[in-house]
Design a protein around this motif. Structure first.
Motif, PDB file in Angstrom:
ATOM      1  N   ALA A  92       0.834  -1.209   0.000  1.00 13.07           N
ATOM      2  CA  ALA A  92       0.000   0.000   0.000  1.00 13.07           C
ATOM      3  C   ALA A  92       0.865   1.254   0.000  1.00 13.07           C
ATOM      4  O   ALA A  92       0.655   2.174  -0.811  1.00 13.07           O
ATOM      5  N   LEU A 109      -1.995   7.663   4.518  1.00 14.13           N
ATOM      6  CA  LEU A 109      -2.584   6.359   4.847  1.00 14.13           C
ATOM      7  C   LEU A 109      -3.087   6.351   6.285  1.00 14.13           C
ATOM      8  O   LEU A 109      -4.148   5.791   6.578  1.00 14.13           O
ATOM      9  N   LEU A 165      -5.533   3.713   7.571  1.00 14.36           N
ATOM     10  CA  LEU A 165      -4.841   2.517   7.082  1.00 14.36           C
ATOM     11  C   LEU A 165      -3.436   2.369   7.676  1.00 14.36           C
ATOM     12  O   LEU A 165      -2.572   1.719   7.088  1.00 14.36           O
ATOM     13  N   ARG A 181      -2.104  -1.027   7.707  1.00 10.66           N
ATOM     14  CA  ARG A 181      -2.226  -1.764   6.440  1.00 10.66           C
ATOM     15  C   ARG A 181      -1.150  -1.373   5.427  1.00 10.66           C
ATOM     16  O   ARG A 181      -1.152  -1.870   4.315  1.00 10.66           O
ATOM     17  N   LEU A 231      -5.959  -6.647   1.092  1.00 10.95           N
ATOM     18  CA  LEU A 231      -6.833  -5.585   1.597  1.00 10.95           C
ATOM     19  C   LEU A 231      -8.266  -5.796   1.117  1.00 10.95           C
ATOM     20  O   LEU A 231      -8.496  -6.379   0.059  1.00 10.95           O
ATOM     21  N   GLU A 238     -10.721  -0.848   1.600  1.00 12.16           N
ATOM     22  CA  GLU A 238      -9.341  -0.458   1.919  1.00 12.16           C
ATOM     23  C   GLU A 238      -8.542  -0.176   0.645  1.00 12.16           C
ATOM     24  O   GLU A 238      -7.786   0.797   0.573  1.00 12.16           O
ATOM     25  N   ARG A 290      -9.394   3.157  -0.594  1.00  9.92           N
ATOM     26  CA  ARG A 290      -8.794   4.233   0.207  1.00  9.92           C
ATOM     27  C   ARG A 290      -7.305   4.399  -0.111  1.00  9.92           C
ATOM     28  O   ARG A 290      -6.785   5.513  -0.094  1.00  9.92           O
ATOM     29  N   VAL A 291      -6.627   3.280  -0.405  1.00  6.87           N
ATOM     30  CA  VAL A 291      -5.230   3.391  -0.845  1.00  6.87           C
ATOM     31  C   VAL A 291      -5.171   4.186  -2.156  1.00  6.87           C
ATOM     32  O   VAL A 291      -4.314   5.059  -2.341  1.00  6.87           O
TER      33      VAL A 291
END
Ligand code: ADP
Ligand code: ADP
Length: 228
Positions: free
Chosen positions: A96, A122, A127, A130, A138, A142, A145-146
């Motif tokens: 990520a 992040l 995150l 993560r 993920l 998620e 969102r990355v």
């Protein structure tokens, strides 16, 4: 401020955009809706300089983006535009943090500064734990969102999102949409979002409705002031 003036787009004799005017201010969240084939994606791609108009100009503050070409255009796009798509397009072999860093490295920003900002973004997007996960480890929300963090790495003037919630369930879709507002409140980030999500589209500063290559509502300027 992003301004599009009298944008047209033709594919041979198909007139996909028929003179679109838009002004988007910093910190504004604009959604674009309309039936399939109305020209939304084409318009978004032109606003983001991923595609060139047949006529008209796109300006970012006092820079005429339509006049830029080649590597200068690529540099301006990478630095000032962020993109989020329906499918996240994260690189599977990178984690990520690395995925978020890539546009920063391409922009030539110092690597340590890019890594620091990527970690900060992040963390801001929830995150923190993560960062060293590869995309396949993920969840869908998620991963998206990355992709949002990646779109923000160069602190772009505008983020263009094409159906960003299209691949998410309704809970994750709402959370992602809320996140856009948080990022606007925190960083004055500007978003232009093409969406079919009827619940979320009205939850914006301005909802533009496209029909058959024109903006038919939501654009005060379209109805007079900019006509010439
Ligand atoms: P929307 O995003 O609103 O669904 P699009 O911008 O994707 O609409 O497409 C608008 C119209 O332009 C459609 O009729 C589509 O088939 C056509 N179109 C889009 N891209 C191309 C292309 N590269 N060549 C020919 N026609 C295209
Ligand atoms: P979206 O789901 O974002 O609207 P589309 O699936 O309509 O995207 O289009 C995907 C790609 O195919 C785009 O690059 C678009 O320009 C191109 N495209 C869309 N319609 C046509 C078409 N009729 N002829 C050629 N290319 C097209």
């Amino acid at each position: 401020m992003l301004t599009a003036r009298n944008i047209t787009k033709n594919y041979s004799n198909l007139h996909v955009l028929k003179g679109v005017n838009i002004t988007v201010h910093q910190g504004e969240i604009v959604t674009i809706v309309g039936s399939s084939g109305a020209g939304k994606s084409t318009l978004l791609h032109i606003l983001g300089t991923l595609d060139t108009p047949s006529g008209g100009e796109v300006w970012l503050d006092d820079v005429n983006l339509t006049a830029l070409k080649g590597s200068l255009l690529a540099d301006v796009r990478n630095k000032y535009m962020g993109f989020i798509f329906q499918f996240h397009h994260l690189l599977p072999e990178f984690n990520a943090l690395e995925n978020v860093c890539i546009p920063g490295f391409i922009a030539g920003t110092a690597k340590s500064a890019v890594r620091e900002r990527a970690a900060f973004l992040l963390e801001t997007l929830g995150l923190k734990d993560r960062m060293d996960h590869k995309p396949k480890a993920l969840s869908g929300g998620e991963q998206q969102r990355v992709a949002v963090a990646r779109a923000l790495i160069n602190n772009p003037a505008v983020v263009m999102a094409d159906e960003p919630t299209g691949n998410l369930d309704s809970k994750n879709a709402r959370e992602l949409h809320n996140l856009f507002f948080e990022l606007r409140d925190k960083f004055q980030q500007t978003f232009i979002i093409v969406t079919h999500n009827e619940e979320l589209a009205p939850l914006s500063d301005r909802q533009l409705v496209m029909k058959d290559g024109r903006i038919v509502s939501g654009n005060a300027e379209e109805n007079g002031a900019l006509e010439n």
